[in-house]
Design an enzyme around this catalytic site. Structure first.
Site, mmCIF file in Angstrom:
data_model
loop_
_atom_site.group_PDB
_atom_site.id
_atom_site.type_symbol
_atom_site.label_atom_id
_atom_site.label_comp_id
_atom_site.label_asym_id
_atom_site.label_seq_id
_atom_site.Cartn_x
_atom_site.Cartn_y
_atom_site.Cartn_z
ATOM 1 N N GLY A 164 0.806 -1.224 0.000
ATOM 2 C CA GLY A 164 0.000 0.000 0.000
ATOM 3 C C GLY A 164 0.835 1.267 0.000
ATOM 4 O O GLY A 164 0.380 2.317 0.447
ATOM 5 N N GLY A 165 2.065 1.168 -0.515
ATOM 6 C CA GLY A 165 2.908 2.365 -0.602
ATOM 7 C C GLY A 165 3.489 2.809 0.738
ATOM 8 O O GLY A 165 4.143 3.843 0.823
ATOM 9 N N GLU A 200 16.745 -0.515 -2.427
ATOM 10 C CA GLU A 200 16.881 -0.600 -3.881
ATOM 11 C C GLU A 200 17.432 0.720 -4.390
ATOM 12 O O GLU A 200 17.261 1.757 -3.761
ATOM 13 C CB GLU A 200 15.498 -0.814 -4.538
ATOM 14 C CG GLU A 200 14.941 -2.193 -4.375
ATOM 15 C CD GLU A 200 13.513 -2.303 -4.926
ATOM 16 O OE1 GLU A 200 12.949 -1.302 -5.393
ATOM 17 O OE2 GLU A 200 12.971 -3.418 -4.858
ATOM 18 N N LYS A 201 18.022 0.659 -5.556
ATOM 19 C CA LYS A 201 18.354 1.885 -6.269
ATOM 20 C C LYS A 201 17.021 2.578 -6.555
ATOM 21 O O LYS A 201 16.048 1.919 -6.953
ATOM 22 C CB LYS A 201 19.036 1.507 -7.590
ATOM 23 C CG LYS A 201 19.322 2.667 -8.476
ATOM 24 C CD LYS A 201 20.736 3.128 -8.280
ATOM 25 C CE LYS A 201 21.024 4.390 -9.051
ATOM 26 N NZ LYS A 201 22.124 5.148 -8.465
ATOM 27 N N TYR A 202 16.941 3.888 -6.341
ATOM 28 C CA TYR A 202 15.708 4.595 -6.666
ATOM 29 C C TYR A 202 15.772 5.046 -8.119
ATOM 30 O O TYR A 202 16.633 5.832 -8.499
ATOM 31 C CB TYR A 202 15.510 5.801 -5.736
ATOM 32 C CG TYR A 202 14.226 6.530 -6.023
ATOM 33 C CD1 TYR A 202 12.997 5.931 -5.763
ATOM 34 C CD2 TYR A 202 14.236 7.807 -6.572
ATOM 35 C CE1 TYR A 202 11.811 6.583 -6.056
ATOM 36 C CE2 TYR A 202 13.052 8.461 -6.862
ATOM 37 C CZ TYR A 202 11.841 7.845 -6.593
ATOM 38 O OH TYR A 202 10.670 8.494 -6.877
ATOM 39 N N LYS A 237 -1.644 3.882 -6.367
ATOM 40 C CA LYS A 237 -2.246 4.107 -7.680
ATOM 41 C C LYS A 237 -3.527 4.946 -7.593
ATOM 42 O O LYS A 237 -4.309 4.782 -6.656
ATOM 43 C CB LYS A 237 -2.569 2.746 -8.317
ATOM 44 C CG LYS A 237 -1.310 1.921 -8.532
ATOM 45 C CD LYS A 237 -1.597 0.437 -8.671
ATOM 46 C CE LYS A 237 -0.312 -0.366 -8.630
ATOM 47 N NZ LYS A 237 -0.548 -1.802 -8.416
ATOM 48 N N ARG A 292 -2.748 -11.906 -5.330
ATOM 49 C CA ARG A 292 -4.199 -11.763 -5.125
ATOM 50 C C ARG A 292 -4.788 -11.053 -6.328
ATOM 51 O O ARG A 292 -4.043 -10.604 -7.197
ATOM 52 C CB ARG A 292 -4.435 -10.895 -3.883
ATOM 53 C CG ARG A 292 -3.654 -9.596 -4.022
ATOM 54 C CD ARG A 292 -3.989 -8.560 -3.011
ATOM 55 N NE ARG A 292 -2.962 -7.540 -2.924
ATOM 56 C CZ ARG A 292 -2.796 -6.523 -3.734
ATOM 57 N NH1 ARG A 292 -3.641 -6.357 -4.746
ATOM 58 N NH2 ARG A 292 -1.823 -5.656 -3.589
ATOM 59 N N VAL A 295 -7.027 -4.270 -7.338
ATOM 60 C CA VAL A 295 -8.072 -3.257 -7.525
ATOM 61 C C VAL A 295 -8.319 -3.024 -9.018
ATOM 62 O O VAL A 295 -9.450 -2.968 -9.483
ATOM 63 C CB VAL A 295 -7.642 -1.923 -6.856
ATOM 64 C CG1 VAL A 295 -8.648 -0.819 -7.176
ATOM 65 C CG2 VAL A 295 -7.464 -2.083 -5.361
HETATM 66 P P1 ADP Z 1 3.688 -1.460 -2.337
HETATM 67 O O1 ADP Z 1 3.716 -2.939 -2.179
HETATM 68 O O2 ADP Z 1 3.662 -0.742 -1.041
HETATM 69 O O3 ADP Z 1 2.672 -0.981 -3.331
HETATM 70 P P2 ADP Z 1 5.817 -1.336 -4.332
HETATM 71 O O4 ADP Z 1 7.095 -2.027 -4.109
HETATM 72 O O5 ADP Z 1 4.831 -1.971 -5.285
HETATM 73 O O6 ADP Z 1 5.121 -1.065 -2.930
HETATM 74 O O7 ADP Z 1 6.080 0.149 -4.823
HETATM 75 C C1 ADP Z 1 5.034 1.103 -4.960
HETATM 76 C C2 ADP Z 1 5.495 2.242 -5.842
HETATM 77 O O8 ADP Z 1 6.656 2.889 -5.288
HETATM 78 C C3 ADP Z 1 5.932 1.832 -7.244
HETATM 79 O O9 ADP Z 1 4.858 1.692 -8.127
HETATM 80 C C4 ADP Z 1 6.863 2.974 -7.632
HETATM 81 O O10 ADP Z 1 6.149 4.097 -8.068
HETATM 82 C C5 ADP Z 1 7.537 3.302 -6.318
HETATM 83 N N1 ADP Z 1 8.824 2.565 -6.197
HETATM 84 C C6 ADP Z 1 9.062 1.431 -5.516
HETATM 85 N N2 ADP Z 1 10.351 1.033 -5.645
HETATM 86 C C7 ADP Z 1 10.956 1.921 -6.454
HETATM 87 C C8 ADP Z 1 12.299 2.080 -6.980
HETATM 88 N N3 ADP Z 1 13.262 1.218 -6.697
HETATM 89 N N4 ADP Z 1 12.548 3.147 -7.784
HETATM 90 C C9 ADP Z 1 11.558 4.032 -8.090
HETATM 91 N N5 ADP Z 1 10.299 3.958 -7.624
HETATM 92 C C10 ADP Z 1 9.982 2.921 -6.816
#
Ligand code: ADP
Length: 449
Positions: A164-165, A200-202, A237, A292, A295
């Site tokens: 969930g971000g 992770e690398k951003y 999202k 799962r 949405v």
């Molecule tokens: P969650 O499970 O909380 O939804 P995610 O791992 O799917 O988390 O990441 C959610 C969002 O965060 C991604 O869609 C992206 O926009 C951003 N994000 C996550 N990891 C990275 C990354 N390494 N670099 C850039 N953006 C990232």
């Protein structure tokens, strides 16, 4: 086929599942918390059972009460929807022990993919590209510092059990690192009960591209193309579309085959999603797998003609997929806007309350997956998403026009919503160009508020 299914969820996804069951001739059992006594899912199901008080931990997360309701009602299977217990391996094991079919993958797969750090490791072994980063949990700040120096700034620190971000923070420089680590850890601890972190690398301004997977219990597995979920606020999202306007057939096949390879490697069954980040050189990296229904599943349904909830149910009942990859064809373009009870002008603060009037848009190409009605009281206890509007047309331009027309017709009175915000967002030049990345919505909001 199952005779009776209990739906361990609420809101629009519970309604969505009840509808699929009814079309399949399966009796439905809804569960509800006290405050959801008059909710749509409670009313629409054939049977309804109260499973506890309003707090999610007392009701929708209360495994024992949900299992008792299942046994007492004589249901053969549980559909978990999304959120709540849908990715909880302990719950799935309890179902397995009680001889109740959990509609989803096995507890082992859920456990492995739910641990994002472990999922990364498994994908590396499967030969799937992952975002450069740590190959294990980082024990302390010393390890965090070392890893950041190794991979280079900017970096993102993420909760291994996150979702969930939440529980993730970016550090652009070494000065920001300690603060980012501590706040991500605190948020993770508060939201998920542990603070296991990895890094992770951003990637700056990538696209979020995810592939829908369907796999049966007999080794048949396909992907249903991609969804572009780059329209995000706070890593969550807001609006999704399928297919992505920047992905051609070659890249679709390449990424789709990679997604299938990864899912196969972990013995995936049921519906699932492989999430990737895509940079502007068409390099793509696995980010996580969601085990799962999601949405945004309806946009894939509209472009493929495949009902994902019915497929999940059939797979759980040991029916094999009756198509192969070559049979999957993508038709037209679909867009989904999430409809939330919130105030965009007040930093998207939730806006619970009573719906005094609602007018849903309709007409050609419009689908509403929503669980509210006139007189419905939105409880403050759960998330603010009321449902979604999904449109489908032959082309992306037509789909945008249908969505704009529909959002213009949409009326909800009594609470504040993000309907106008979604209208403005979809009307923006950057959205229309199709070239937006995950950074776009936050840029848009700066001028908006
Ligand atoms: P969650 O499970 O909380 O939804 P995610 O791992 O799917 O988390 O990441 C959610 C969002 O965060 C991604 O869609 C992206 O926009 C951003 N994000 C996550 N990891 C990275 C990354 N390494 N670099 C850039 N953006 C990232």
């Amino acid at each position: 086929m199952f005779k009776k299914i209990l739906i361990a969820n609420r809101g629009e996804i519970a309604v969505r599942i009840i509808r699929a069951c009814r079309e399949m001739g399966i009796v439905t059992v809804a569960v509800y918390s006290e405050i959801d006594k008059n909710a749509l899912h409670t009313q629409l199901a054939d049977e309804s059972i109260c499973i506890g008080s309003n707090k999610a931990s007392d009701s929708y997360l209360n495994m024992k009460n949900i299992l008792s309701a299942t046994i007492n009602s004589g249901a053969d299977a549980i559909h978990p929807g999304f959120g709540f217990l849908s990715e909880n391996p302990k719950f799935v094991r309890m179902c397995e022990e009680c001889n109740i079919v959990f509609i989803g993958p096995s507890s082992d797969v859920i456990e492995n993919m739910g641990d994002k750090s472990k999922a990364r490791e498994m994908m590396i072994n499967a030969g799937v590209p992952v975002v450069p980063g740590s190959d294990k949990i980082l024990e302390d700040f010393e390890e965090v510092k070392k890893m950041a120096d190794e991979i280079g700034f900017p970096v993102i620190i993420k909760a291994s059990n996150g979702g969930g971000g939440k529980g993730m923070r970016i550090a652009y420089t070494s000065i920001e690192l300690e603060n980012a680590y501590n706040t991500a850890r605190m948020e993770a601890k508060a939201s998920f009960g542990d603070d296991l972190m990895y890094m992770e690398k951003y990637l700056v301004n990538p696209k979020h591209i995810e592939f829908q997977i369907l796999a049966d219990n007999f080794g048949n597995i396909v992907h249903l193309g991609e969804r572009d979920c780059s329209m995000q606020r706070n890593n969550q999202k807001v609006m999704e579309e399928a297919p992505s306007s920047i992905i051609g057939q070659d890249l679709r096949e390449l990424m789709g085959n990679t997604a299938v390879k990864g899912a196969k490697f972990v013995n995936y069954t049921s519906a699932g999603t492989m999430e990737f980040l895509l940079d502007n050189n068409n390099n793509y990296y696995f980010m996580e797998m969601n085990t799962r229904i999601q949405v945004e599943h309806p946009i894939t349904e509209l472009i493929t003609g495949i009902d994902l909830i019915k497929e999940q149910i059939k797979i759980a009942a040991n029916i094999n997929l009756n198509y192969k990859q070559d049979n999957i064809k993508i038709h037209g373009h679909a867009i989904e806007c999430r409809i939330n009870a919130e105030s965009p002008k007040k930093n998207f603060m939730p806006s619970p309350g009573e719906i005094s009037y609602i007018n849903l848009p309709g007409g050609y190409g419009v689908r509403n997956d929503i669980s509210i009605y006139t007189g419905y009281k939105i409880p403050p206890n759960y998330d603010s998403m009321l449902g979604k509007i999904i449109v489908h047309a032959n082309t992306r331009d037509e789909a945008i026009n249908i969505m704009k027309r529909s959002l213009g017709e949409y009326i909800i009175k009594g609470v504040e919503t993000n309907i106008d915000f979604q209208y403005d967002l979809i009307s923006s030049n950057e959205y229309i160009s199709g070239e937006f990345t995950t950074g776009y919505v936050s840029e848009f909001i700066k001028d908006y508020i």
